[in-house]
Structure formats: structure tokens, C-alpha cells
Design a protein around this motif. Structure first.
Motif, PDB file in Angstrom:
ATOM      1  N   ALA A   1      40.032 -96.900  86.599  1.00 20.83           N
ATOM      2  CA  ALA A   1      38.670 -96.570  86.168  1.00 20.83           C
ATOM      3  C   ALA A   1      38.511 -95.085  85.865  1.00 20.83           C
ATOM      4  N   CYS A   2      39.225 -94.231  86.603  1.00 21.30           N
ATOM      5  CA  CYS A   2      39.086 -92.782  86.372  1.00 21.30           C
ATOM      6  C   CYS A   2      40.384 -92.183  85.837  1.00 21.30           C
ATOM      7  N   TYR A   3      41.126 -92.982  85.107  1.00 22.74           N
ATOM      8  CA  TYR A   3      42.436 -92.580  84.588  1.00 22.74           C
ATOM      9  C   TYR A   3      42.371 -91.253  83.829  1.00 22.74           C
ATOM     10  N   GLY A   4      41.432 -91.133  82.904  1.00 24.46           N
ATOM     11  CA  GLY A   4      41.326 -89.923  82.093  1.00 24.46           C
ATOM     12  C   GLY A   4      41.030 -88.689  82.930  1.00 24.46           C
ATOM     13  N   ASP A   5      40.130 -88.832  83.907  1.00 25.22           N
ATOM     14  CA  ASP A   5      39.798 -87.705  84.768  1.00 25.22           C
ATOM     15  C   ASP A   5      40.982 -87.312  85.649  1.00 25.22           C
ATOM     16  N   VAL A   6      41.734 -88.305  86.110  1.00 26.73           N
ATOM     17  CA  VAL A   6      42.900 -88.015  86.944  1.00 26.73           C
ATOM     18  C   VAL A   6      43.929 -87.218  86.152  1.00 26.73           C
ATOM     19  N   VAL A   7      44.207 -87.648  84.928  1.00 26.41           N
ATOM     20  CA  VAL A   7      45.157 -86.916  84.085  1.00 26.41           C
ATOM     21  C   VAL A   7      44.688 -85.485  83.877  1.00 26.41           C
ATOM     22  N   LYS A   8      43.412 -85.314  83.600  1.00 29.33           N
ATOM     23  CA  LYS A   8      42.854 -83.978  83.382  1.00 29.33           C
ATOM     24  C   LYS A   8      43.002 -83.113  84.629  1.00 29.33           C
ATOM     25  N   ASP A   9      42.695 -83.676  85.793  1.00 31.23           N
ATOM     26  CA  ASP A   9      42.775 -82.899  87.033  1.00 31.23           C
ATOM     27  C   ASP A   9      44.220 -82.563  87.388  1.00 31.23           C
TER      28      ASP A   9
ATOM     29  N   TYR B   1      45.459 -86.429  96.051  1.00 27.17           N
ATOM     30  CA  TYR B   1      44.711 -87.450  95.316  1.00 27.17           C
ATOM     31  C   TYR B   1      43.200 -87.262  95.463  1.00 27.17           C
ATOM     32  N   MET B   2      42.753 -86.716  96.605  1.00 25.71           N
ATOM     33  CA  MET B   2      41.322 -86.553  96.834  1.00 25.71           C
ATOM     34  C   MET B   2      40.678 -85.560  95.872  1.00 25.71           C
ATOM     35  N   ASP B   3      41.502 -84.764  95.184  1.00 23.90           N
ATOM     36  CA  ASP B   3      40.987 -83.808  94.209  1.00 23.90           C
ATOM     37  C   ASP B   3      41.056 -84.337  92.779  1.00 23.90           C
ATOM     38  N   CYS B   4      41.466 -85.584  92.620  1.00 20.16           N
ATOM     39  CA  CYS B   4      41.677 -86.152  91.288  1.00 20.16           C
ATOM     40  C   CYS B   4      40.670 -87.272  91.010  1.00 20.16           C
ATOM     41  N   GLY B   5      39.869 -87.072  89.964  1.00 20.63           N
ATOM     42  CA  GLY B   5      38.910 -88.103  89.594  1.00 20.63           C
ATOM     43  C   GLY B   5      37.994 -88.457  90.754  1.00 20.63           C
ATOM     44  N   LYS B   6      37.831 -89.772  90.971  1.00 22.79           N
ATOM     45  CA  LYS B   6      37.010 -90.261  92.079  1.00 22.79           C
ATOM     46  C   LYS B   6      37.863 -90.919  93.156  1.00 22.79           C
ATOM     47  N   LEU B   7      39.113 -90.491  93.249  1.00 22.01           N
ATOM     48  CA  LEU B   7      40.028 -91.114  94.198  1.00 22.01           C
ATOM     49  C   LEU B   7      39.698 -90.751  95.646  1.00 22.01           C
ATOM     50  N   ALA B   8      38.878 -89.748  95.862  1.00 21.53           N
ATOM     51  CA  ALA B   8      38.457 -89.424  97.223  1.00 21.53           C
ATOM     52  C   ALA B   8      37.636 -90.548  97.830  1.00 21.53           C
TER      53      ALA B   8
END
Length: 394
Positions: A138-146, A223-230
Motif C-alpha cells: 500500500a505504501c510502496y512508493g513512499d517506502v522507495v522514496k524514504d 522500517y519504522m521510518d519508511c512509509g507507514k510501516l511504523a
């Protein structure tokens, strides 16, 4: 092999010769990994298990034996048991996004078919993996960016660790497209590991593997700093970290698994093996650094589409950045600390140095070969310590 004279130097004509089981051990090391069939520890064959245990206890055999991961890596290279997938080159962010969408569909299709030989997870494990997969997707794009912004991968022209950004006609510098694609592909491999239990084929090039290893190591530890994975539950977070560990370990070699590292008791055989591995790394440090830099994808000339890690000074012959070399040496020292005292020590202060170290250790863990470089026991300790340091980055 099972009777008579077993080799040209053996005159006693029995199975006592330590060279007798060598080929059999080589063959059987690959069966559990590639065919899901274990002869050595199979309760259906107690006599075989006892025979292998007796052979393994002989000092002469211990001096010439190898470890399972070394033999499995050799099998992959010699027999072509794990073919690399051919990835088509992409030239724009739009096509990269389209490729990501296609990869999601392919991963889902593979998960639906499943693997009949794999041990099915429990309901709780499956729920954790599903939660981690859905949140990461769901937050793939944000994770890549972070990952690109926070891991030390994105480096500008002034960075002593080399640049990964390109600037055209005065426009704002942007991370090189192949770098972004390598990160995207690695996040997709983590998704695949969550669904299938394996991240699939390694990246096609050592440079892509280097950036992929950094991405997975950072995602595992931050991972807690990537997308909404926190927002992940504790069990889902553990499932995500396990999938990232697989992706890191298999960035340069297909099918190998991370090994648990436990600080050995002083005076134990495991402590002696760990000390042997640390000594070999220390004695050959300069050659090891050169090997890592030249073959891991960390050394990139100015013509590389991934950006350069070479420095050009006053017309002299270009050389690898001193900061990159220093980061590799620093993490080799951390590896030796882990082997000798069970702790890696302080982490790199700069995230760029951590990125270099993650790629270097992910490559180096699969370079050792027993008994060529060190004993089988030392090789196991070495790989486990590499995995422990990779889990202690950032």
C-alpha cells in the motif's frame, strides 16, 4: 565408493579413508536446499545418519571438509540450478511504475499457485506475513522514496562517497534512474519473500545487487521510518524483517539463507572457529577490501549510469574514493569484533558509510569457501557474523 580401494593413496581398502565420502557429501549438501530431501538427518535412514556422524567426527575429515552453503553456492554456479531472471532495461519513471505494477500481479499469481514442497506457515505466521505484505504494498512508493532519501544511497556530486545523482542543463539533480530501479526491484523482492518465502532471483548485475542490499538492510533495520510501516503489529514487523534479511542475504547469491549468530563460549570449538575466521580476515584485509571494491558493484567509474565512486584529481589516474574504501575497512573491523567478542561495536556515524558497509558485507558473506579460505566451522561462524552485522546497521 562403498568398498574396496577408495583412492590412489588409500591402501587399506575400507570406508575409513576420509576421502571416501567426499563426493557423497557434496551431493547430499544440495538435496535439502534444491529438492527438499535430507538424507543425513532423515529418521528413515538411521544407519546413514550414524555413518555421516562418524565420518564428521574424524580430525582428518574435518581438515578437508566444506560447509553446506559453500557447496550449495558451487552447485548453483556449476549446475545452473538457480537461473537469474533477465530484466528488461527501463528508461523512464513511468515505465518503472508500470513494471512495478506488473511485478505485483506476477507475485500474487505465484503466491496463489504456491510451492507444494514448502512447509506451510501457521495461521499466526501467515496473518503476520499478509499484514506486512499488504502494508508494504500500500505504501510502496513512499517506502522507495524514504529508502532513497534516508539510507545514504542518494549522494550528490560533492559527497566523498561518490555521487548517485545526475543533473542535466542546470535542473535540480535527481537520483540516477537505474539506482531508483534497483531499490524498487529490491522492495519487490521483499514483497515476494513475504508471500512465497523466497525473494526470487538475485539482481542481474553486481551494481544493482549493491544498491538492493543497501535498500533491504535499511528497510529491515529502519522500517519504522519508511512509509507507514511504523503501524505494523509486532508480529508483522518481525515477518517484514525476516523477509528483508532474506533479500539482503540473497542479493548476490540465490537461495542462501541467513545463519543465526550466537557469541561462542570462551574456550569452546565455536570460539576457536570464530577466532580463526577473524584472523583470516585481519591477515588478508587489504586483499579483501580490493576484492569487495572491484567485484561488489561499489567501484563505479564516471561512465556508470548509476553514478561514480571514483575520484579524479588534477588529471591523475582515477581512483576509488578514500571514503568508500574506509567504510569497507570499518565494517570489516566490525565483523572481526562480532567474531571475537560477540558485538560489532559502534555503528557508522554517516549513513553513506553504512550504505557502503551493507553492500560490502552482503557481497563478502558469500565469498568465503571452505576449505580454501578457512575451515568449515570457521566459514559457518564467518557467515553468521556477517549476517549479525548486517542486522546491526543504521
Amino acid at each position: 565408493m562403498w568398498g574396496g580401494q577408495c583412492c590412489a593413496t588409500c591402501a587399506h581398502g575400507s570406508n575409513d579413508c576420509p576421502l571416501s565420502p567426499a563426493l557423497l557429501v557434496v551431493l547430499l549438501s544440495g538435496l535439502p536446499k534444491f529438492r527438499g530431501f535430507d538424507v543425513r538427518n532423515n529418521p528413515k535412514y538411521p544407519n546413514s545418519a550414524a555413518w555421516f556422524a562418524a565420518i564428521a567426527s574424524r580430525p582428518a575429515y574435518q581438515k578437508v571438509c566444506s560447509d553446506d552453503q559453500t557447496l550449495q553456492l558451487l552447485f548453483q554456479r556449476m549446475m545452473g540450478l538457480s537461473a537469474s531472471a533477465a530484466a528488461a532495461s527501463r528508461s523512464s519513471a513511468a515505465s518503472a511504475a508500470a513494471a512495478a505494477t506488473a511485478a505485483f500481479a506476477q507475485t500474487a499469481a505465484e503466491a496463489k499457485s504456491g510451492s507444494e514442497s514448502a512447509t506451510p506457515p501457521t495461521e499466526e505466521q501467515q496473518a503476520a506475513k499478509t499484514e506486512a505484505f499488504e502494508k508494504l504494498q500500500a505504501c510502496y512508493g513512499d517506502v522507495v522514496k524514504d529508502v532513497l532519501n534516508l539510507s545514504g544511497i542518494t549522494r550528490y556530486q560533492s559527497s566523498p562517497y561518490g555521487a548517485t545523482t545526475l543533473s542535466f542543463n542546470g535542473h535540480k539533480p535527481r537520483v540516477a534512474l537505474p539506482v531508483r530501479e534497483a531499490v524498487e526491484q529490491q522492495v519487490l523482492r521483499v514483497l515476494k519473500a513475504l508471500l512465497l518465502g523466497s525473494p526470487g532471483s538475485k539482481p542481474n548485475t553486481s551494481i544493482a545487487a549493491a544498491f538492493g542490499a543497501v535498500a533491504a538492510a535499511f528497510l529491515r533495520n529502519r522500517y519504522m521510518d519508511c512509509g507507514k510501516l511504523a503501524e505494523l503489529s509486532p508480529s508483522a514487523a518481525e515477518a517484514l524483517k525476516a523477509a528483508c534479511t532474506q533479500a539482503v542475504t540473497q542479493s548476490y547469491a540465490d537461495g542462501v539463507e541467513a545463519l543465526p549468530f550466537v557469541a561462542p563460549e570462551p574456550g569452546s570449538p565455536a570460539a576457536a572457529a570464530a577466532a580463526e575466521a577473524a584472523l583470516k580476515v585481519t591477515m588478508n584485509k587489504a586483499a579483501i577490501v580490493d576484492d569487495i571494491l572491484s567485484k561488489s558493484g561499489l567501484a563505479r567509474p564516471g561512465t556508470s549510469t548509476y553514478g561514480s565512486t571514483y575520484m579524479y584529481v588534477n588529471g591523475h589516474k582515477p581512483s576509488i574514493s578514500a571514503a568508500v574504501r574506509g567504510a569497507v575497512e570499518f565494517h570489516l573491523d566490525r565483523l572481526c569484533n562480532m567474531l571475537l567478542v560477540g558485538k560489532a561495536g559502534p555503528k557508522a556515524e554517516e549513513r553513506e558509510a553504512a550504505a557502503v558497509g551493507a553492500a560490502g558485507l552482503a557481497f563478502f558473506r558469500n565469498r568465503a569457501s571452505a576449505p580454501r579460505d578457512m575451515s568449515a566451522a570457521a566459514t559457518v561462524q564467518f557467515r553468521a557474523a556477517c549476517d549479525a552485522v548486517l542486522a546491526d546497521m543504521y
